[in-house]
Design a protein around this motif. Structure first.
Motif, PDB file in Angstrom:
ATOM      1  N   LEU A   1     -12.616  18.831 -26.569  1.00  0.00           N
ATOM      2  CA  LEU A   1     -12.006  19.094 -25.270  1.00  0.00           C
ATOM      3  C   LEU A   1     -10.866  18.124 -25.015  1.00  0.00           C
ATOM      4  O   LEU A   1     -10.887  16.984 -25.482  1.00  0.00           O
ATOM      5  CB  LEU A   1     -13.054  18.936 -24.158  1.00  0.00           C
ATOM      6  CG  LEU A   1     -14.356  19.718 -24.319  1.00  0.00           C
ATOM      7  CD1 LEU A   1     -15.315  19.376 -23.191  1.00  0.00           C
ATOM      8  CD2 LEU A   1     -14.091  21.216 -24.369  1.00  0.00           C
TER       9      LEU A   1
ATOM     10  N   ASP B   1     -19.516  19.803 -16.194  1.00  0.00           N
ATOM     11  CA  ASP B   1     -19.010  18.913 -17.247  1.00  0.00           C
ATOM     12  C   ASP B   1     -18.538  17.592 -16.643  1.00  0.00           C
ATOM     13  O   ASP B   1     -18.355  17.478 -15.425  1.00  0.00           O
ATOM     14  CB  ASP B   1     -17.920  19.607 -18.076  1.00  0.00           C
ATOM     15  CG  ASP B   1     -16.629  19.894 -17.310  1.00  0.00           C
ATOM     16  OD1 ASP B   1     -16.179  19.031 -16.533  1.00  0.00           O
ATOM     17  OD2 ASP B   1     -16.055  20.984 -17.506  1.00  0.00           O
TER      18      ASP B   1
ATOM     19  N   GLY C   1     -10.768  18.532 -19.856  1.00  0.00           N
ATOM     20  CA  GLY C   1     -12.034  19.200 -20.116  1.00  0.00           C
ATOM     21  C   GLY C   1     -11.913  20.615 -20.657  1.00  0.00           C
ATOM     22  O   GLY C   1     -12.919  21.323 -20.772  1.00  0.00           O
ATOM     23  N   TRP C   2     -10.686  21.046 -21.016  1.00  0.00           N
ATOM     24  CA  TRP C   2     -10.498  22.372 -21.607  1.00  0.00           C
ATOM     25  C   TRP C   2     -10.594  22.289 -23.129  1.00  0.00           C
ATOM     26  O   TRP C   2     -10.145  21.296 -23.724  1.00  0.00           O
ATOM     27  CB  TRP C   2      -9.127  22.943 -21.220  1.00  0.00           C
ATOM     28  CG  TRP C   2      -8.951  23.192 -19.768  1.00  0.00           C
ATOM     29  CD1 TRP C   2      -8.196  22.457 -18.895  1.00  0.00           C
ATOM     30  CD2 TRP C   2      -9.528  24.243 -18.999  1.00  0.00           C
ATOM     31  NE1 TRP C   2      -8.263  22.988 -17.636  1.00  0.00           N
ATOM     32  CE2 TRP C   2      -9.077  24.087 -17.657  1.00  0.00           C
ATOM     33  CE3 TRP C   2     -10.386  25.307 -19.303  1.00  0.00           C
ATOM     34  CZ2 TRP C   2      -9.454  24.957 -16.646  1.00  0.00           C
ATOM     35  CZ3 TRP C   2     -10.768  26.173 -18.284  1.00  0.00           C
ATOM     36  CH2 TRP C   2     -10.304  25.999 -16.970  1.00  0.00           C
ATOM     37  N   PRO C   3     -11.154  23.287 -23.791  1.00  0.00           N
ATOM     38  CA  PRO C   3     -11.181  23.274 -25.255  1.00  0.00           C
ATOM     39  C   PRO C   3      -9.776  23.180 -25.837  1.00  0.00           C
ATOM     40  O   PRO C   3      -8.861  23.863 -25.359  1.00  0.00           O
ATOM     41  CB  PRO C   3     -11.835  24.620 -25.610  1.00  0.00           C
ATOM     42  CG  PRO C   3     -12.669  24.960 -24.410  1.00  0.00           C
ATOM     43  CD  PRO C   3     -11.885  24.451 -23.230  1.00  0.00           C
ATOM     44  N   ASP C   4      -9.616  22.317 -26.849  1.00  0.00           N
ATOM     45  CA  ASP C   4      -8.308  22.188 -27.486  1.00  0.00           C
ATOM     46  C   ASP C   4      -8.370  22.507 -28.978  1.00  0.00           C
ATOM     47  O   ASP C   4      -7.469  22.175 -29.740  1.00  0.00           O
ATOM     48  CB  ASP C   4      -7.701  20.796 -27.236  1.00  0.00           C
ATOM     49  CG  ASP C   4      -8.563  19.664 -27.779  1.00  0.00           C
ATOM     50  OD1 ASP C   4      -9.579  19.947 -28.460  1.00  0.00           O
ATOM     51  OD2 ASP C   4      -8.237  18.500 -27.513  1.00  0.00           O
TER      52      ASP C   4
ATOM     53  N   ARG D   1     -15.449  14.685 -23.975  1.00  0.00           N
ATOM     54  CA  ARG D   1     -14.455  15.186 -24.935  1.00  0.00           C
ATOM     55  C   ARG D   1     -15.045  16.120 -25.986  1.00  0.00           C
ATOM     56  O   ARG D   1     -14.325  16.588 -26.878  1.00  0.00           O
ATOM     57  CB  ARG D   1     -13.736  14.009 -25.607  1.00  0.00           C
ATOM     58  CG  ARG D   1     -12.983  13.111 -24.641  1.00  0.00           C
ATOM     59  CD  ARG D   1     -11.965  13.853 -23.773  1.00  0.00           C
ATOM     60  NE  ARG D   1     -10.836  14.361 -24.559  1.00  0.00           N
ATOM     61  CZ  ARG D   1      -9.683  13.723 -24.702  1.00  0.00           C
ATOM     62  NH1 ARG D   1      -9.492  12.539 -24.109  1.00  0.00           N
ATOM     63  NH2 ARG D   1      -8.717  14.251 -25.397  1.00  0.00           N
TER      64      ARG D   1
ATOM     65  N   ARG E   1     -15.210  28.708 -17.868  1.00  0.00           N
ATOM     66  CA  ARG E   1     -15.164  27.415 -17.195  1.00  0.00           C
ATOM     67  C   ARG E   1     -14.477  27.587 -15.851  1.00  0.00           C
ATOM     68  O   ARG E   1     -13.398  28.207 -15.761  1.00  0.00           O
ATOM     69  CB  ARG E   1     -14.406  26.373 -18.021  1.00  0.00           C
ATOM     70  CG  ARG E   1     -14.430  24.974 -17.358  1.00  0.00           C
ATOM     71  CD  ARG E   1     -13.643  23.960 -18.174  1.00  0.00           C
ATOM     72  NE  ARG E   1     -13.833  22.607 -17.660  1.00  0.00           N
ATOM     73  CZ  ARG E   1     -12.834  21.753 -17.387  1.00  0.00           C
ATOM     74  NH1 ARG E   1     -11.569  22.113 -17.612  1.00  0.00           N
ATOM     75  NH2 ARG E   1     -13.091  20.544 -16.923  1.00  0.00           N
TER      76      ARG E   1
END
Length: 288
Positions: A174, A108, A178-181, A157, A131
């Protein structure tokens, strides 16, 4: 969606049973890809074809530095030195689960690496997407059957992925790391047309280039999900696209094809290419 006037040509004549995970290493200016069922990574050099054999299935990769790749296998994410062939485990990946193997994966824009797992016989719900980022492997989405189409908007994003068995492409927002939000939401529905989304990549404008297993095509959609055009290949099972500048590459597979189908498609399983296909962008470097 029209089939368009573009037809990809054969780039590498070796036949993969299940070609996957193609990516361009921008520092080495080399293309790498995998034959999952053949337990092999392959490349093409100015001196000719090159390959590496492994003890277990390998499916996807990314670049860490000029000489080092991140590789996803049945049981681990590993660093692989292209000069010495030294392979060192970075983190185990469902190593205690003999049912599963790795599948589709991609770096990513933030320097993380997303990797899907699936049952070796595509057991329903046996897979997941994880991830790996700065040494941490985190489970993102469990209970998937055939995770595919992992790719990212250019700004990092938004992520996209599919469970091919559902024929629906999802998107998820994201955060700055880079983490899902948020929870994933359906973005494109391929069920009405009977299409099976496989690997995917985005270009510099955020268009999605999606391989369609069984359809012999890479379909192109704009960032809003509107169809633009499709590119054809002389192979029905298209698995994964990748860009090197404006040049498009794609892996294919012979898995599940009958003798008659193989006779009809003698180039099935090969890697294909098309010059001046679009405006690609470099694959991101993985940050360990």
């Amino acid at each position: 969606m029209g089939r368009g006037g573009s037809m990809m040509q054969v780039f590498d004549t070796r036949v993969c049973r299940l070609g996957e995970g193609v990516f361009w290493h921008p520092q080495r200016e080399r293309l790498f890809w995998f034959d999952i069922l053949g337990k092999q990574m392959q490349s093409q050099t100015p001196d000719g074809p090159q390959d590496w054999d492994f003890d277990e299935m390998v499916s996807a990769g990314a670049w860490i530095d000029r000489d080092t790749l991140l590789l996803a296998s049945e049981t681990a994410l590993s660093s692989f030195n292209l000069t010495t062939c030294a392979c060192e485990t970075l983190v185990l990946l469902e190593a205690d689960n003999p049912v599963t193997r790795s599948n589709d994966g991609r770096a990513d824009p933030m320097g993380g690496f997303w990797i899907g797992t699936m049952g070796k016989a595509a057991e329903v719900g046996a897979g997941a997407i994880y991830r790996f980022y700065k040494g941490e492997l985190r489970l993102l989405f469990p209970d998937l059957t055939i995770p595919n189409a992992i790719c990212f908007a250019p700004d990092g994003r938004t992520a996209y992925f599919t469970d091919t068995a559902t024929q629906i492409l999802n998107r998820v927002s994201l955060d700055a790391q880079g983490w899902p939000d948020a929870a994933p939401t359906p973005f494109m529905d391929f069920r009405a047309k009977g299409l099976n989304p496989d690997g995917a990549v985005t270009d510099a404008r955020g268009n999605l280039w999606i391989a369609l297993w069984g359809a012999g095509q890479i379909a192109v959609y704009d960032p809003q999900g509107k169809p633009r055009h499709a590119i054809t290949l002389a192979a029905p099972h298209v698995t994964c696209p990748a860009f090197a500048g404006s040049t498009l590459f794609a892996t294919t597979a012979t898995q599940g094809m009958t003798a008659a189908a193989l006779a009809d498609y003698p180039d099935a399983g090969k890697v294909f290419t098309l010059a001046d296909a679009g405006e690609g962008r470099p694959e991101p470097q993985v940050i360990l």
